[in-house]
Enzyme design. Structure first.
Site, mmCIF file in Angstrom:
data_model
loop_
_atom_site.group_PDB
_atom_site.id
_atom_site.type_symbol
_atom_site.label_atom_id
_atom_site.label_comp_id
_atom_site.label_asym_id
_atom_site.label_seq_id
_atom_site.Cartn_x
_atom_site.Cartn_y
_atom_site.Cartn_z
ATOM 1 N N HIS A 20 -9.597 63.208 -90.154
ATOM 2 C CA HIS A 20 -9.775 64.533 -89.945
ATOM 3 C C HIS A 20 -10.256 64.757 -88.553
ATOM 4 O O HIS A 20 -9.917 65.609 -87.656
ATOM 5 C CB HIS A 20 -10.707 65.311 -91.043
ATOM 6 C CG HIS A 20 -10.092 65.424 -92.322
ATOM 7 N ND1 HIS A 20 -10.921 64.923 -93.154
ATOM 8 C CD2 HIS A 20 -8.983 65.861 -92.774
ATOM 9 C CE1 HIS A 20 -10.066 65.063 -94.770
ATOM 10 N NE2 HIS A 20 -9.075 65.882 -94.071
ATOM 11 N N LYS A 44 -9.205 73.225 -107.578
ATOM 12 C CA LYS A 44 -9.262 72.003 -107.591
ATOM 13 C C LYS A 44 -10.533 71.429 -107.837
ATOM 14 O O LYS A 44 -11.669 72.020 -107.451
ATOM 15 C CB LYS A 44 -9.148 71.532 -106.048
ATOM 16 C CG LYS A 44 -7.551 71.350 -105.758
ATOM 17 C CD LYS A 44 -7.288 70.362 -104.576
ATOM 18 C CE LYS A 44 -6.382 70.749 -103.577
ATOM 19 N NZ LYS A 44 -6.320 70.040 -102.451
ATOM 20 N N ARG A 93 0.386 62.247 -91.679
ATOM 21 C CA ARG A 93 0.287 60.526 -91.703
ATOM 22 C C ARG A 93 1.737 59.945 -91.819
ATOM 23 O O ARG A 93 2.147 59.390 -90.813
ATOM 24 C CB ARG A 93 -0.590 60.147 -92.811
ATOM 25 C CG ARG A 93 -2.002 60.637 -92.397
ATOM 26 C CD ARG A 93 -3.115 60.531 -93.792
ATOM 27 N NE ARG A 93 -2.590 61.439 -94.794
ATOM 28 C CZ ARG A 93 -3.149 61.661 -95.859
ATOM 29 N NH1 ARG A 93 -4.228 61.428 -96.255
ATOM 30 N NH2 ARG A 93 -2.488 62.681 -96.550
ATOM 31 N N SER A 131 -9.441 61.415 -98.130
ATOM 32 C CA SER A 131 -10.609 61.754 -98.823
ATOM 33 C C SER A 131 -10.265 61.166 -100.094
ATOM 34 O O SER A 131 -11.441 60.409 -100.710
ATOM 35 C CB SER A 131 -10.831 63.464 -98.850
ATOM 36 O OG SER A 131 -10.857 63.816 -97.566
HETATM 37 O O1 PNS Z 1 -6.514 69.276 -97.298
HETATM 38 P P1 PNS Z 1 -5.558 69.664 -98.085
HETATM 39 O O2 PNS Z 1 -6.147 69.956 -99.515
HETATM 40 O O3 PNS Z 1 -4.058 69.324 -98.118
HETATM 41 O O4 PNS Z 1 -5.287 71.354 -97.331
HETATM 42 C C1 PNS Z 1 -4.472 72.302 -98.197
HETATM 43 C C2 PNS Z 1 -4.662 73.737 -97.752
HETATM 44 C C3 PNS Z 1 -5.936 74.277 -97.756
HETATM 45 C C4 PNS Z 1 -3.976 73.817 -96.177
HETATM 46 C C5 PNS Z 1 -3.791 74.624 -98.430
HETATM 47 O O5 PNS Z 1 -4.048 74.332 -99.839
HETATM 48 C C6 PNS Z 1 -3.865 76.264 -98.149
HETATM 49 O O6 PNS Z 1 -3.790 76.758 -97.210
HETATM 50 N N1 PNS Z 1 -4.493 76.908 -99.222
HETATM 51 C C7 PNS Z 1 -4.766 78.273 -99.269
HETATM 52 C C8 PNS Z 1 -4.022 79.180 -100.095
HETATM 53 C C9 PNS Z 1 -2.642 79.290 -99.293
HETATM 54 O O7 PNS Z 1 -2.467 80.016 -98.323
HETATM 55 N N2 PNS Z 1 -1.549 78.748 -99.984
HETATM 56 C C10 PNS Z 1 -0.155 79.150 -99.713
HETATM 57 C C11 PNS Z 1 0.179 78.093 -98.631
HETATM 58 S S1 PNS Z 1 1.892 77.938 -98.221
#
Ligand code: PNS
Length: 164
Positions: A20, A44, A93, A131
Site C-alpha cells: 500500500h 467485513k 498486483r 493484508s
Molecule cells: O482494499 P479493498 O478491501 O480491496 O477495498 C475495497 C474498496 C473499499 C475500495 C471497495 O469495497 C469500496 O469502494 N467500497 C465502498 C462501497 C462502494 O462504493 N461500493 C461500490 C463499488 S463499485
C-alpha cells in the site's frame, strides 16, 4: 492530470502494508493531494478498528507531504465527490486482481462518470503482499519483516500473538 488534482486511494487497510505504501508513494507523484480513504462499512470482519487503522496509516505517512488520511462509509464515489477528488487510485498486483477491479471501476464510472479510476502497479517486491496473507503468516509464526511498516508489525504481534 488536471491542475490541483485531488486523488483518493481507498481500501480496507486492515492493516496497511508496504505494498500500500508503495502505491501511496507512486500516487502522490500523479496528484497534488492524495487522500487515503479507509472504508468503514462494517460487514467485513476486521482485525483492527477503523480508528486503529487510521492511527497506523497516519503514523506511517506522517512525513509525506500532501498525503491525508480519512475514513468513509457508503459509496466511494460519493465520498470522492464530497472531497472534490477526480481520481481514484487502485493498485493491481496480478491478473487475478483485474476482474474485480474492472467491475468496481466500471460501476464507479457509471455512478459518477466525472471520476476516473487510475490503476498503478506496485513494485514487483510487493506483488504477493496482501493484508490477508500477512495476518495469516504472522498468526502461524511466520516472518513478515519487510512486508509491513515496523509500527504495524508491532501492533500485529500484539493483537495476534499477545506480545507486549
Ligand atoms: O482494499 P479493498 O478491501 O480491496 O477495498 C475495497 C474498496 C473499499 C475500495 C471497495 O469495497 C469500496 O469502494 N467500497 C465502498 C462501497 C462502494 O462504493 N461500493 C461500490 C463499488 S463499485
Amino acid at each position: 492530470m488536471p491542475h490541483n488534482c485531488i486523488g483518493i486511494y481507498p481500501g480496507s487497510f486492515d492493516p496497511i502494508t508496504n505494498g500500500h505504501l508503495d502505491l501511496v508513494e507512486r500516487g502522490i507523484r500523479l496528484v497534488d493531494r492524495l487522500i487515503i480513504a479507509i472504508l468503514s462499512n462494517d460487514q467485513k470482519e476486521a482485525l483492527f478498528s477503523v480508528d486503529e487503522r487510521m492511527a497506523m496509516v497516519r503514523e506511517v505517512v506522517a512525513d509525506m507531504p500532501n498525503v491525508e488520511v480519512a475514513s468513509f462509509h457508503g459509496l466511494l464515489v460519493d465520498f470522492a465527490a464530497q472531497q472534490k477528488a477526480t481520481v481514484i487510485i487502485r493498485g493491481i498486483r496480478a491478473v487475478s486482481d483485474y476482474e474485480y477491479e474492472l467491475q468496481m471501476a466500471l460501476m464507479n464510472r457509471r455512478l459518477r462518470p466525472e471520476i476516473e479510476t487510475v490503476f498503478l502497479m506496485a513494485g514487483e517486491a510487493h506483488s504477493f503482499t496482501s493484508s490477508r496473507l500477512v495476518k495469516e503468516v504472522i498468526r502461524f509464526g511466520g516472518n513478515i519483516s519487510g512486508l509491513v511498516p515496523r509500527p504495524v508489525e508491532v501492533r500485529l504481534r500484539r493483537r495476534l500473538l499477545g506480545e507486549p
